[in-house]
Design a protein around this motif. Structure first.
Motif, PDB file in Angstrom:
ATOM      1  N   ILE A   1       0.832  -1.213   0.000  1.00  0.00           N
ATOM      2  CA  ILE A   1       0.000   0.000   0.000  1.00  0.00           C
ATOM      3  C   ILE A   1       0.870   1.269   0.000  1.00  0.00           C
ATOM      4  N   GLY A   2       2.177   1.085  -0.195  1.00  0.00           N
ATOM      5  CA  GLY A   2       3.028   2.237  -0.438  1.00  0.00           C
ATOM      6  C   GLY A   2       3.791   2.788   0.753  1.00  0.00           C
ATOM      7  N   TYR A   3       3.921   2.009   1.828  1.00  0.00           N
ATOM      8  CA  TYR A   3       4.646   2.494   3.007  1.00  0.00           C
ATOM      9  C   TYR A   3       5.785   1.555   3.362  1.00  0.00           C
ATOM     10  N   LYS A   4       6.795   2.117   4.008  1.00  0.00           N
ATOM     11  CA  LYS A   4       7.890   1.357   4.585  1.00  0.00           C
ATOM     12  C   LYS A   4       7.735   1.369   6.107  1.00  0.00           C
ATOM     13  N   PRO A   5       8.312   0.373   6.789  1.00  0.00           N
ATOM     14  CA  PRO A   5       8.196   0.353   8.251  1.00  0.00           C
ATOM     15  C   PRO A   5       8.626   1.650   8.914  1.00  0.00           C
ATOM     16  N   ASP A   6       9.703   2.265   8.410  1.00  0.00           N
ATOM     17  CA  ASP A   6      10.173   3.517   9.025  1.00  0.00           C
ATOM     18  C   ASP A   6       9.135   4.626   8.946  1.00  0.00           C
ATOM     19  N   ASP A   7       8.222   4.549   7.966  1.00  0.00           N
ATOM     20  CA  ASP A   7       7.157   5.559   7.883  1.00  0.00           C
ATOM     21  C   ASP A   7       6.286   5.543   9.139  1.00  0.00           C
ATOM     22  N   LEU A   8       6.166   4.375   9.749  1.00  0.00           N
ATOM     23  CA  LEU A   8       5.319   4.247  10.934  1.00  0.00           C
ATOM     24  C   LEU A   8       5.925   4.968  12.137  1.00  0.00           C
ATOM     25  N   ASN A   9       7.228   5.179  12.114  1.00  0.00           N
ATOM     26  CA  ASN A   9       7.845   5.928  13.217  1.00  0.00           C
ATOM     27  C   ASN A   9       7.346   7.371  13.264  1.00  0.00           C
ATOM     28  N   ARG A  10       6.884   7.886  12.119  1.00  0.00           N
ATOM     29  CA  ARG A  10       6.351   9.255  12.092  1.00  0.00           C
ATOM     30  C   ARG A  10       5.063   9.384  12.899  1.00  0.00           C
ATOM     31  N   LEU A  11       4.457   8.252  13.224  1.00  0.00           N
ATOM     32  CA  LEU A  11       3.208   8.283  13.989  1.00  0.00           C
ATOM     33  C   LEU A  11       3.440   8.552  15.466  1.00  0.00           C
ATOM     34  N   ASN A  12       4.693   8.451  15.935  1.00  0.00           N
ATOM     35  CA  ASN A  12       5.013   8.679  17.354  1.00  0.00           C
ATOM     36  C   ASN A  12       4.143   7.779  18.232  1.00  0.00           C
ATOM     37  N   VAL A  13       4.504   6.509  18.257  1.00  0.00           N
ATOM     38  CA  VAL A  13       3.631   5.472  18.814  1.00  0.00           C
ATOM     39  C   VAL A  13       3.900   5.200  20.292  1.00  0.00           C
TER      40      VAL A  13
ATOM     41  N   TRP B   1      -3.305   3.034  10.139  1.00  0.00           N
ATOM     42  CA  TRP B   1      -2.004   3.667   9.867  1.00  0.00           C
ATOM     43  C   TRP B   1      -2.099   4.639   8.696  1.00  0.00           C
ATOM     44  N   HIS B   2      -2.801   4.221   7.655  1.00  0.00           N
ATOM     45  CA  HIS B   2      -2.959   5.099   6.495  1.00  0.00           C
ATOM     46  C   HIS B   2      -3.704   6.377   6.885  1.00  0.00           C
ATOM     47  N   ALA B   3      -4.750   6.234   7.688  1.00  0.00           N
ATOM     48  CA  ALA B   3      -5.516   7.404   8.140  1.00  0.00           C
ATOM     49  C   ALA B   3      -4.640   8.333   8.975  1.00  0.00           C
ATOM     50  N   PHE B   4      -3.922   7.772   9.941  1.00  0.00           N
ATOM     51  CA  PHE B   4      -3.112   8.594  10.844  1.00  0.00           C
ATOM     52  C   PHE B   4      -1.973   9.289  10.102  1.00  0.00           C
ATOM     53  N   LEU B   5      -1.358   8.580   9.155  1.00  0.00           N
ATOM     54  CA  LEU B   5      -0.276   9.210   8.377  1.00  0.00           C
ATOM     55  C   LEU B   5      -0.826  10.315   7.484  1.00  0.00           C
ATOM     56  N   THR B   6      -1.971  10.068   6.873  1.00  0.00           N
ATOM     57  CA  THR B   6      -2.582  11.078   5.999  1.00  0.00           C
ATOM     58  C   THR B   6      -2.995  12.318   6.798  1.00  0.00           C
ATOM     59  N   LEU B   7      -3.538  12.100   7.982  1.00  0.00           N
ATOM     60  CA  LEU B   7      -4.013  13.203   8.818  1.00  0.00           C
ATOM     61  C   LEU B   7      -2.901  13.851   9.635  1.00  0.00           C
ATOM     62  N   LYS B   8      -1.695  13.259   9.556  1.00  0.00           N
ATOM     63  CA  LYS B   8      -0.510  13.816  10.231  1.00  0.00           C
ATOM     64  C   LYS B   8      -0.724  13.984  11.741  1.00  0.00           C
TER      65      LYS B   8
ATOM     66  N   TYR C   1       3.579 -11.636  17.723  1.00  0.00           N
ATOM     67  CA  TYR C   1       3.152 -11.858  16.349  1.00  0.00           C
ATOM     68  C   TYR C   1       1.945 -11.011  15.957  1.00  0.00           C
ATOM     69  N   ASP C   2       1.593 -10.044  16.789  1.00  0.00           N
ATOM     70  CA  ASP C   2       0.433  -9.211  16.476  1.00  0.00           C
ATOM     71  C   ASP C   2       0.746  -8.291  15.303  1.00  0.00           C
ATOM     72  N   SER C   3      -0.262  -8.013  14.501  1.00  0.00           N
ATOM     73  CA  SER C   3      -0.037  -7.217  13.295  1.00  0.00           C
ATOM     74  C   SER C   3       0.351  -5.775  13.580  1.00  0.00           C
ATOM     75  N   THR C   4       0.105  -5.305  14.800  1.00  0.00           N
ATOM     76  CA  THR C   4       0.541  -3.944  15.152  1.00  0.00           C
ATOM     77  C   THR C   4       2.038  -3.885  15.439  1.00  0.00           C
ATOM     78  N   ASN C   5       2.696  -5.051  15.521  1.00  0.00           N
ATOM     79  CA  ASN C   5       4.062  -5.108  16.035  1.00  0.00           C
ATOM     80  C   ASN C   5       5.130  -4.979  14.955  1.00  0.00           C
ATOM     81  N   ILE C   6       4.892  -4.101  13.993  1.00  0.00           N
ATOM     82  CA  ILE C   6       5.914  -3.854  12.967  1.00  0.00           C
ATOM     83  C   ILE C   6       6.415  -2.412  13.000  1.00  0.00           C
ATOM     84  N   VAL C   7       6.001  -1.655  14.016  1.00  0.00           N
ATOM     85  CA  VAL C   7       6.535  -0.291  14.177  1.00  0.00           C
ATOM     86  C   VAL C   7       7.972  -0.430  14.683  1.00  0.00           C
ATOM     87  N   PRO C   8       8.967   0.024  13.913  1.00  0.00           N
ATOM     88  CA  PRO C   8      10.357  -0.220  14.309  1.00  0.00           C
ATOM     89  C   PRO C   8      10.746   0.425  15.629  1.00  0.00           C
TER      90      PRO C   8
END
Length: 501
Positions: A48-60, A153-160, A174-181
């Motif tokens: 869907i066009g994202y890399k794992p490092d993009d998720l770090n921008r979400l400040n999780v 994730w797509h919503a949060f990244l789009t809405l900044k 093994y949870d699907s949320t567990n790929i935020v580096p």
């Protein structure tokens, strides 16, 4: 497609649900299928066009645990919104009660139907446009929860968003949320023998799963735990190279506060939330933590909301009827439920001579758990009556007990957002689980009148029976427990959304 409405999105999403047979097959593997979850999730994210490092921008802020993880997330959300009202705070939780968009919130409010449909179909279309897969056996689209995680994730990244509070779905490792580096901070709530059933049921195995969210260079927080579980969490933090492992001490003055979420167990959740928020705000806003609870934290804890958990709702259409809603579905959470319900502030608020007529509406995923679940509830009920020096007989505490399927309407249909493929045809048509629960109740309370034990095919049937008891001047108290899906269906069918959500 000619339309792209919210209803269309829900219909497409429901097509991604796993059925009961698939879930049972996954459990039978002892968790081996779960090990493919992380590489598959990384592949879906890439498609869907994202890399794992993009998720770090979400400040999780990443949170897991056996019980209390949703409440802890709600407390953190309230604190961040109160301390930084200028921020956009994202909150991703599960499950939902009435509408699936409740899982994706901005500043405490579910995203709109229009926004949900927009973000949903953007993810859907990107997956359809890019079907290249490293492993041909990987499904073209992820299952229900994974897909929703991608949408969030797509919503949060789009809405900044400025901050994201991310609740683990099941387990942790093994949870699907567990790929935020690199989350900002991670937290594990109380451990217990929950229902994940993938790695076995020992506390050490559960702690291993939950501790899997710890990350290199990231603070690893937890509440005080049983010794065996705590040691495994400590080992996981070291293995995964967390910056520190910290068992949160209780914040001075916390027990003097009235929290927005009732129940003694919520103080531990609020305490962890305070520590998580303080770490986050120091890292991302350069706000040094106070030595004591500041007025702004006190207000945030007071205002925190988490519907469907130890929640009291007055029925807007039937003034004499009060709903007590708690989606408790483990032995420990049901114990907390009864501590909250059998209390002078709730069901014991009225003198015994004029007490309300009391009704229990209950369901759980397996009737085989009925004896242990209902037995534990009854034991706690009897204990609480003695503690509060009430002469009431525990056997006569409830006037009616209702065991119903999680089917929404009497017609046999579901509200779209509440549709479930996990129910087998036998469970729906023969009410196998509900009959097992009724038999368990008869065994626990053999003197209970059989005509007041109801086995019903839908939530609407259950509400109709409960409301039929509301004749005369006597008030009606209805405790709904055992399943968040049941609680959500009651809120929907009883018309409680405006006051409960």
């Amino acid at each position: 497609m000619s339309t792209r409405t919210y209803s269309d999105a829900v219909e497409h999403l429901n097509s991604l649900q796993s059925n009961a047979a698939t879930i049972e097959a996954a459990r039978a593997t002892g968790g081996r299928l779960s090990k493919s979850a992380i590489p598959e999730m990384l592949e879906y994210l890439d498609r869907i066009g994202y890399k794992p490092d993009d998720l770090n921008r979400l400040n999780v802020i990443h949170v897991t645990g056996t019980k209390g993880k949703g409440s802890t997330c709600a407390f953190v959300d309230s604190i961040l919104e109160e301390v930084r009202p200028d921020w956009k705070v994202g909150l991703y939780t599960s499950p939902h009660l009435v509408a699936v968009r409740e899982r994706i919130r901005i500043n405490g409010t579910p995203i709109s139907e229009e926004d949900f449909a927009k973000f949903f179909f953007e993810v859907w279309d990107r997956l359809e446009a890019n079907e290249t897969r490293a492993d041909p056996e990987t499904l073209p689209k992820p299952a229900y929860f994974r897909f929703l995680t991608l949408v969030a994730w797509h919503a949060f990244l789009t809405l900044k968003v400025d901050a994201t509070i991310l609740e683990v779905g099941v387990g942790g490792t093994y949870d699907s949320t567990n790929i935020v580096p690199k989350p900002v901070v991670t937290g594990v709530t109380a451990l217990g023998l929950d229902h994940i059933g993938l790695l076995g049921n020992t506390l050490e195995q559960i702690a291993w799963q939950k501790g899997g969210i710890y990350k290199p260079g990231v603070p690893a927080l937890t509440v005080p735990q049983p010794t065996s579980g705590l040691e495994v969490l400590r080992q996981r933090a070291a293995e995964l190279k967390s910056s520190e492992f910290y068992v949160t001490p209780e914040v001075e003055g916390l027990r003097d506060l009235k929290l927005g979420l009732p129940g003694q167990h919520q103080y531990q959740n609020a305490n962890l939330a305070i520590h998580l928020a303080r770490r986050f705000l120091k890292d991302r806003a350069n706000i040094e933590p106070d030595s004591s609870l500041s007025p702004i934290y006190v207000e945030a804890l007071r205002k925190a909301k988490w519907p469907g958990r130890c929640q009291t709702v007055s029925d807007p259409k039937f003034p004499k009827q009060t709903w007590f809603l708690d989606g408790a579905h483990t032995l420990e959470s049901l114990d907390c439920c009864m501590e909250w319900f059998v209390d002078p502030s709730t069901s014991l608020r009225i003198k015994e001579s004029s007490r309300p007529r009391r009704i229990l509406i209950f369901n759980c995923t397996s009737g085989r758990s009925g004896t242990s679940f209902l037995g534990a509830m009854f034991e706690r009920l009897a204990l609480r009556l003695r503690l509060h020096k009430r002469d009431e007989s525990p056997q006569q505490f409830f006037d009616h007990v209702i065991f119903c399927a999680n089917v929404t309407y009497a017609s046999g249909n579901f509200k779209g957002d509440l549709a479930s493929k996990t129910l087998t045809d036998v469970e729906v048509t023969q009410l196998k689980t509900q009959h097992e629960l009724a038999n368990a109740w008869r065994g626990i309370v053999p003197t209970f009148p059989d005509e007041f034990i109801h086995v019903l095919p839908s939530i609407e049937h259950a509400i109709n029976v409960a409301r039929e008891q509301g004749t005369g001047d006597r008030p009606i108290d209805v405790l709904v427990a055992g399943s968040l899906h049941l609680v959500g269906g009651v809120i929907e069918v009883a018309g409680l959304s405006e006051v409960a959500l």
